[in-house]
Design a protein around this motif. Sequence first.
Motif, short mmCIF file in Angstrom:
data_model
loop_
_atom_site.label_atom_id
_atom_site.label_comp_id
_atom_site.label_asym_id
_atom_site.label_seq_id
_atom_site.Cartn_x
_atom_site.Cartn_y
_atom_site.Cartn_z
N SER A 57 0.89 -1.19 0.09
CA SER A 57 -0.05 0.09 0.05
C SER A 57 0.88 1.35 0.03
O SER A 57 1.89 1.15 0.65
N PHE A 58 0.53 2.19 -0.55
CA PHE A 58 1.17 3.57 -0.76
C PHE A 58 0.64 4.47 0.13
O PHE A 58 -0.34 4.85 0.55
N ILE A 59 1.58 5.25 0.81
CA ILE A 59 1.34 6.54 1.82
C ILE A 59 2.23 7.55 1.70
O ILE A 59 3.33 7.27 0.86
N ASN A 60 1.91 8.73 1.96
CA ASN A 60 2.65 9.85 1.89
C ASN A 60 3.90 9.88 2.98
O ASN A 60 3.89 9.15 3.83
N LEU A 61 4.93 10.61 2.71
CA LEU A 61 6.05 10.76 3.35
C LEU A 61 5.77 11.19 4.74
O LEU A 61 6.30 10.70 5.68
N GLU A 62 4.93 12.17 4.92
CA GLU A 62 4.61 12.63 6.44
C GLU A 62 3.95 11.66 7.11
O GLU A 62 4.55 11.60 8.50
N GLY A 149 -0.37 18.88 -3.26
CA GLY A 149 -0.39 18.13 -1.83
C GLY A 149 0.93 17.32 -2.08
O GLY A 149 1.09 16.53 -0.92
N HIS A 150 1.73 17.50 -3.06
CA HIS A 150 3.04 16.62 -2.86
C HIS A 150 3.86 17.34 -2.08
O HIS A 150 3.80 18.63 -1.98
N LEU A 151 4.77 16.75 -1.41
CA LEU A 151 5.85 17.36 -0.42
C LEU A 151 7.15 17.98 -1.22
O LEU A 151 7.51 17.31 -1.79
N ILE A 152 7.57 19.18 -0.85
CA ILE A 152 8.78 19.92 -1.38
C ILE A 152 9.77 19.77 -0.32
O ILE A 152 9.30 20.54 0.65
N GLY A 153 10.84 18.98 -0.24
CA GLY A 153 11.81 19.22 0.42
C GLY A 153 12.94 19.86 -0.03
O GLY A 153 13.12 20.06 -1.33
N SER A 154 14.09 19.98 0.82
CA SER A 154 15.21 20.49 0.33
C SER A 154 16.52 19.65 -0.09
O SER A 154 16.59 18.55 0.72
N HIS A 155 17.46 19.88 -0.84
CA HIS A 155 18.41 18.98 -1.18
C HIS A 155 19.62 19.75 -1.45
O HIS A 155 20.60 19.06 -2.09
N ASN A 156 19.77 20.76 -1.09
CA ASN A 156 20.68 21.61 -1.13
C ASN A 156 20.84 22.46 -2.34
O ASN A 156 20.07 22.06 -3.41
N LEU A 157 21.51 23.52 -2.55
CA LEU A 157 21.48 24.57 -3.50
C LEU A 157 21.92 24.22 -5.00
O LEU A 157 21.31 24.20 -5.97
N ASP A 158 23.16 23.37 -4.98
CA ASP A 158 23.65 23.16 -6.31
C ASP A 158 24.01 21.63 -6.46
O ASP A 158 25.00 21.34 -7.30
N HIS A 159 23.27 20.61 -5.78
CA HIS A 159 23.78 19.13 -5.40
C HIS A 159 25.46 19.17 -5.26
O HIS A 159 26.14 18.50 -5.95
N SER A 160 25.71 19.89 -4.17
CA SER A 160 27.17 19.65 -3.77
C SER A 160 27.29 18.70 -2.81
O SER A 160 26.26 18.08 -2.01
N ASN A 161 28.58 18.19 -2.98
CA ASN A 161 28.89 16.97 -1.90
C ASN A 161 29.33 17.75 -0.67
O ASN A 161 30.31 18.36 -0.57
#
Length: 258
Positions: A57-62, A149-161
């Motif tokens: 079954s599929f659930i949302n990340l929250e 209703g989709h969740l938007i999260g942060s992944h850092n500004l420039d895909h930096s390591n």
Amino acid sequence: MRKRLRTIFLHTVGSIKRAKPGIHIINSHYVSAKEVNEEYNYRTFDAYLKDLNTYASFINLEEATSNILQNNLPKKKVLITFTFDDGFEECYTIIAPLLEKYNCRGAFFINANYINSDKSYQQGFNERVAITTKKPMTWIQVIDLHERGHLIGSHNLDHSNFANLSIAEIDFQLKKNKEILEEKLNYKCEYFAWTYGQLQHFPLEALKLTEKYHKYIFSGTNYRNYFSYSGRVLNRRHLESNWPKSHLKYFLSFKKKH
């Protein structure tokens, strides 16, 4: 040879494995690694969701995050939540509409400088993520996902390591990306997933800084455990929808530790 043997093993063993009950946070990026026609991508992702839905079954990340933190884990059910990193255009055109078809919403971890970027920036970004032909979403599309209703999260500004950056650079990548997302979407950004996903890409100093800005932090590794860093990080399993079904079942077949 090693890659071929691994593929044979996953195909053979995975074909007889079954997904274990629990909550599985899947970490993906795209439908297919290279740009192909949308009809192919649509059929590929639809088939992927249809197959998973036969035993999960599929659930949302929250909901997944709340239940994991409260140790409210299903003993018989397989629950899956979908997260997608980077912000490729097919997240909007293919992935989100099909998740909605299955009455589900995804979580999309965004690199703000990639959205609406020019071709020169896109080329450098795609080289960093080992992709050569992808395009990003626009801000109009990201905002629309948020409003649906989709969740938007942060992944850092420039895909930096983060392992290669100074403390000041890490702080800037975290703070600025969060500020842009919150300004564009008019919300509080509490979810963060670090780029490249492995523990060696996220030293303890980076974790301490990230906790200043975000409530929930996600890896892309250590999947047999729900947590890393003594409960401070939630772990995800890297899977892509174009992988063989046997590979998916193999990686979902491990009993996870809380």
